[in-house]
Design a protein around this motif. Structure first.
Motif, PDB file in Angstrom:
ATOM      1  N   LEU A   1      79.459  53.940  29.022  1.00  0.00           N
ATOM      2  CA  LEU A   1      77.740  53.822  28.699  1.00  0.00           C
ATOM      3  C   LEU A   1      77.359  51.845  29.975  1.00  0.00           C
ATOM      4  CD1 LEU A   1      76.319  53.925  25.028  1.00  0.00           C
ATOM      5  CD2 LEU A   1      75.587  54.974  27.738  1.00  0.00           C
ATOM      6  N   LEU A   2      76.986  51.180  30.073  1.00  0.00           N
ATOM      7  CA  LEU A   2      76.821  50.231  30.915  1.00  0.00           C
ATOM      8  C   LEU A   2      75.295  49.870  30.574  1.00  0.00           C
ATOM      9  CD1 LEU A   2      77.460  48.469  32.505  1.00  0.00           C
ATOM     10  CD2 LEU A   2      76.841  48.967  34.896  1.00  0.00           C
ATOM     11  N   ASN A   3      75.568  48.742  29.677  1.00  0.00           N
ATOM     12  CA  ASN A   3      73.998  47.665  29.396  1.00  0.00           C
ATOM     13  C   ASN A   3      73.407  47.481  31.178  1.00  0.00           C
ATOM     14  OD1 ASN A   3      71.566  45.837  28.278  1.00  0.00           O
ATOM     15  ND2 ASN A   3      72.988  46.290  26.793  1.00  0.00           N
ATOM     16  N   LEU A   4      72.417  48.110  31.344  1.00  0.00           N
ATOM     17  CA  LEU A   4      72.192  47.317  32.692  1.00  0.00           C
ATOM     18  C   LEU A   4      71.362  45.806  32.790  1.00  0.00           C
ATOM     19  CD1 LEU A   4      69.634  50.617  33.806  1.00  0.00           C
ATOM     20  CD2 LEU A   4      72.123  49.588  35.101  1.00  0.00           C
ATOM     21  N   SER A   5      71.051  44.714  31.434  1.00  0.00           N
ATOM     22  CA  SER A   5      70.811  43.619  31.370  1.00  0.00           C
ATOM     23  C   SER A   5      72.101  43.171  30.668  1.00  0.00           C
ATOM     24  CB  SER A   5      69.602  43.590  30.218  1.00  0.00           C
ATOM     25  OG  SER A   5      68.491  43.957  30.094  1.00  0.00           O
ATOM     26  N   THR A   6      73.201  43.500  30.074  1.00  0.00           N
ATOM     27  CA  THR A   6      74.128  42.492  29.974  1.00  0.00           C
ATOM     28  C   THR A   6      74.979  42.188  30.828  1.00  0.00           C
ATOM     29  OG1 THR A   6      74.831  43.266  27.802  1.00  0.00           O
ATOM     30  CG2 THR A   6      73.227  42.199  27.449  1.00  0.00           C
ATOM     31  N   LYS A   7      74.886  43.973  31.122  1.00  0.00           N
ATOM     32  CA  LYS A   7      76.580  44.848  32.099  1.00  0.00           C
ATOM     33  C   LYS A   7      77.333  44.988  31.453  1.00  0.00           C
ATOM     34  CE  LYS A   7      73.894  44.117  35.968  1.00  0.00           C
ATOM     35  NZ  LYS A   7      72.778  43.823  35.414  1.00  0.00           N
ATOM     36  N   GLU A   8      77.033  44.948  29.850  1.00  0.00           N
ATOM     37  CA  GLU A   8      78.387  45.049  28.798  1.00  0.00           C
ATOM     38  C   GLU A   8      78.571  46.753  28.593  1.00  0.00           C
ATOM     39  OE1 GLU A   8      79.428  45.551  23.394  1.00  0.00           O
ATOM     40  OE2 GLU A   8      77.468  44.620  24.850  1.00  0.00           O
ATOM     41  N   LYS A   9      80.374  47.097  29.058  1.00  0.00           N
ATOM     42  CA  LYS A   9      80.617  48.576  29.500  1.00  0.00           C
ATOM     43  C   LYS A   9      81.277  49.083  28.277  1.00  0.00           C
ATOM     44  CE  LYS A   9      83.636  48.486  31.827  1.00  0.00           C
ATOM     45  NZ  LYS A   9      84.499  48.066  32.315  1.00  0.00           N
ATOM     46  N   THR A  10      81.182  50.086  27.604  1.00  0.00           N
ATOM     47  CA  THR A  10      81.716  50.857  26.229  1.00  0.00           C
ATOM     48  C   THR A  10      81.871  52.063  26.742  1.00  0.00           C
ATOM     49  OG1 THR A  10      79.609  49.546  25.066  1.00  0.00           O
ATOM     50  CG2 THR A  10      80.655  51.580  24.183  1.00  0.00           C
TER      51      THR A  10
END
Length: 666
Positions: A234-243
């Motif tokens: 999963l990639l948060n498109l705002s924070t670019k945090e990857k899970t």
């Protein structure tokens, strides 16, 4: 049977067949787009986009340029589509308004772009692009023909430096430093943003309905060069945090968000039976990461494992969510056909459509489906399946071809192998069949081996019947469609019970049908089927002619020269070269070359990296050295896909050589 008022099929008919793929509903649910691919007069293919309303009898053609156009995706408001096209010289992303007008080019990336998908706001598109580490997505420009020529010329002057195990693949040739990355394009601002950058390939799976998260698959392990695992991220498109959502021990594909974005459905497995492992259907909670398997009690392959030689272009096989998030829909492979299935979140399974045919793709809007369906006597059309289960044909893509050409309807067979296992197969009678006559016979062996013959259109099989042969094709153990134990049963036993299954099939039809001439038997197959053809002629002289295609003859060299040899040899034979070379030699048809008395034609592509041409070459040299009856036909610039997507002229030439050989010796 076939209609003798029509003409027999020819090799040249490959040029007249339209192949449909990738149906996509518009948001209104009353219109769908699709792709139609056909051969061109200049020995290539063109793919065009079409649109059709469910209440109209004929589709409307959307694209006309002599190019490969594909992957159409409607914007959320239905007013435009994005698609990929090589009309500019390199495959790029284009935008086309649904009310007409010229297509507008959105990308000009040096190495091209593909697979565009809309973000739900309708203002952004996410796509894939091959990029080198230093590439800047904000300053990409497409090379001119002259720049392409110069770059190719310069590259030809440089040696290839190899430092990776995975340095080549059959479809793409020798690899370079480019990796597939995901890029976001803003239509309003006309700007690009690179979303991934790791030194591996990334595949876009889905985007959340609220447009905040991206789902992609990749192998980000430090041991990526040695592994075949594929994880979901999963990639948060705002924070670019990857899970990371999966555990690094399996292969997960075709992942989709639920309508509320809280769950993900995907196919996958953890290599319990290596390459013979059936897919499972998983549900993953996006918050807790909890993983649930819905298919633990099923025993059939999820997805489409049907083999054919006229399917071009990708189509959706699932899993796809219902609008309320309570059900999933997918295509499953079972006993020689593929069907559309529905399952709820408790694992309760229901068949929505099965008709002893090949469902090769589908689209869903509400409770309305578009199904792509092929049969042995129809290359494929789209049909509407409504909520009441009523099936209505929407397209008639090959009417002229089907009105002119006689095709043979297969007779389904089931027989018992030596150990009592049931084996399924089909028999085609020749054109102009007369039960009082005797006909030559050809056994066809499919590749894989973990794939399936079945109820789909297959030009090569029909051509042999049109040329006057009885054709038998079967699914020996190792094939998909009959459960996990069956598909696993040929591993570490190549040339064992899979071979006796085929010989039992021949015995069965010879006994059952007195119109088969026992003294004029032929055999052919490609890839694993080429291995088996080589094996057969080294272990029996009952066949009077054989054609081995893109074959394997020597497992010792295959280990080091094939793009998959370093793992496939271990997976399928139980040993690799370094562990037990004697075992690999015992599995190698080359070992038994002295036994061959059957005239053998060897057909191989020069650029086949899956079963490299040295495999055919070794077989040819050994047999020629032994003064056997053998001929070698090498196809320039052809890879392992020659019979399915090779240049049209080369595909037809291949078929002409095959029929020539059988005509000469049978």
């Amino acid at each position: 049977m076939n209609d003798q008022s029509k003409r027999p099929l020819t090799a040249d008919d490959l040029k007249t067949i339209n192949v449909l793929s990738d149906p996509q509903f518009a948001p209104d649910g009353n219109t769908f787009a699709f792709v139609s691919t056909a051969a061109t007069d200049d020995n290539d293919y063109t793919s065009q986009l079409f649109m059709q309303s469910l209440d109209e009898a004929q589709p409307k053609q959307w694209t006309f340029r002599d190019a490969k156009n594909g992957h159409p995706r409607f914007s959320p408001d239905g007013k435009s589509i994005v698609f990929q096209s090589d009309r500019s010289g390199t495959q790029q992303i284009w935008l086309l308004h649904t009310n007409g007008g010229e297509a507008r080019q959105l990308t000009t990336f040096k190495h091209g772009t593909s697979n565009p998908e809309w973000v739900s706001d309708g203002n952004s598109v996410i796509f894939s692009a091959p990029l080198e580490a230093q590439d800047d997505v904000t300053s990409q420009h497409e090379l001119s023909d002259e720049e392409h020529r110069k770059e190719k010329e310069e590259k030809s002057k440089q040696p290839l430096v190899v430092s990776r195990l995975k340095y080549k693949s059959d479809a793409n040739g020798f690899h370079d430093e480019k990796r597939t990355q995901l890029v976001k394009y803003s239509l309003e601002e006309e700007t690009f943003e690179q979303l991934t950058s790791a030194d591996t390939h990334h595949h876009l799976e889905d985007i959340t309905p609220d447009g905040k998260y991206l789902l992609y698959s990749a192998n980000l392990s430090d041991d990526e060069d040695y592994e075949l695992t594929n994880d979901l991220y999963l990639l948060n498109l705002s924070t670019k945090e990857k899970t990371k959502l999966t555990d690094g021990n399996g292969q997960y594909v075709s992942a989709r968000f639920s309508p509320d974005g809280g769950k993900i459905a995907c196919f996958g497995h953890q290599f319990a039976y290596q390459g013979a492992t059936l897919n499972d259907l998983y549900i993953i909670d996006t918050v807790s990461g909890e993983q649930t398997c819905l298919s633990s009690n099923w025993d059939f392959q999820l997805g489409d494992a049907m083999i054919g030689d006229t399917r071009m272009g990708q189509s959706e096989t699932g899993p796809i969510w219902s609008e309320d998030g309570k059900h999933l829909f997918f295509i499953g492979t079972d006993t020689g056909s593929t069907s559309l299935y529905q399952v709820d979140l408790t694992g309760e399974l229901r068949v929505l459509h099965e008709d002893n045919s090949h469902v090769f793709g589908f689209a869903l809007n509400g409770s309305n489906f578009i199904l792509g369906i092929s049969t042995p006597i129809d290359p494929g059309n789209f049909h509407q399946l409504d909520q009441d289960g009523k099936l209505t044909q929407l397209t008639d893509a090959n009417k002229k071809f089907l009105d002119e050409v006689a095709l043979s309807e297969p007779e389904a067979l089931t027989f018992q192998a030596d150990d009592g296992w049931e084996i399924q197969g089909w028999l085609l009678r020749p054109y102009g069949f007369d039960a009082s006559k005797k006909y030559p016979f050809i056994l066809e062996v499919h590749g894989g081996p973990h794939a399936m013959y079945g109820q789909t259109f297959f030009h090569e099989l029909q051509l042999l019947a049109a040329k006057g042969y009885v054709v038998l094709y079967t699914n020996p153990r190792g094939s998909h469609g009959y459960g996990q134990e069956f598909v696993d049963a040929c591993r570490a036993d190549y040339g064992g019970k899979d071979y006796t299954d085929l010989m039992t099939a021949v015995d069965y039809v010879i006994k059952k049908y007195d119109f088969i001439d026992h003294d004029r038997l032929g055999v052919t197959g490609g890839s694993y089927g080429g291995f088996m053809t080589n094996w057969i002629v080294g272990h029996t002289n009952r066949f009077k002619a054989a054609v081995t295609q893109r074959c394997i003859s020597n497992w010792l060299s295959f280990y080091g020269v094939s793009d998959i040899g370093y793992f496939f040899t271990k997976w399928e034979l139980g040993k690799n070269l370094l562990e037990d070379p004697k075992a690999l030699w015992d599995f190698s048809p080359l070992k038994y070359a002295e036994n061959v008395e059957t005239p053998l034609l060897i057909v191989h592509g020069e650029k086949d990296y899956r079963c490299p041409i040295e495999q055919g070459e070794q077989m040819f040299v050994a047999l020629k050295h032994l003064r056997k009856e053998v001929e070698f036909v090498r196809f320039p610039d052809a890879n392992h896909e020659l019979s399915r997507s090779g240049k049209p002229d080369m595909r037809m030439e291949r078929l002409n050589h095959i029929t020539r050989w059988f005509d000469e010796y049978l």
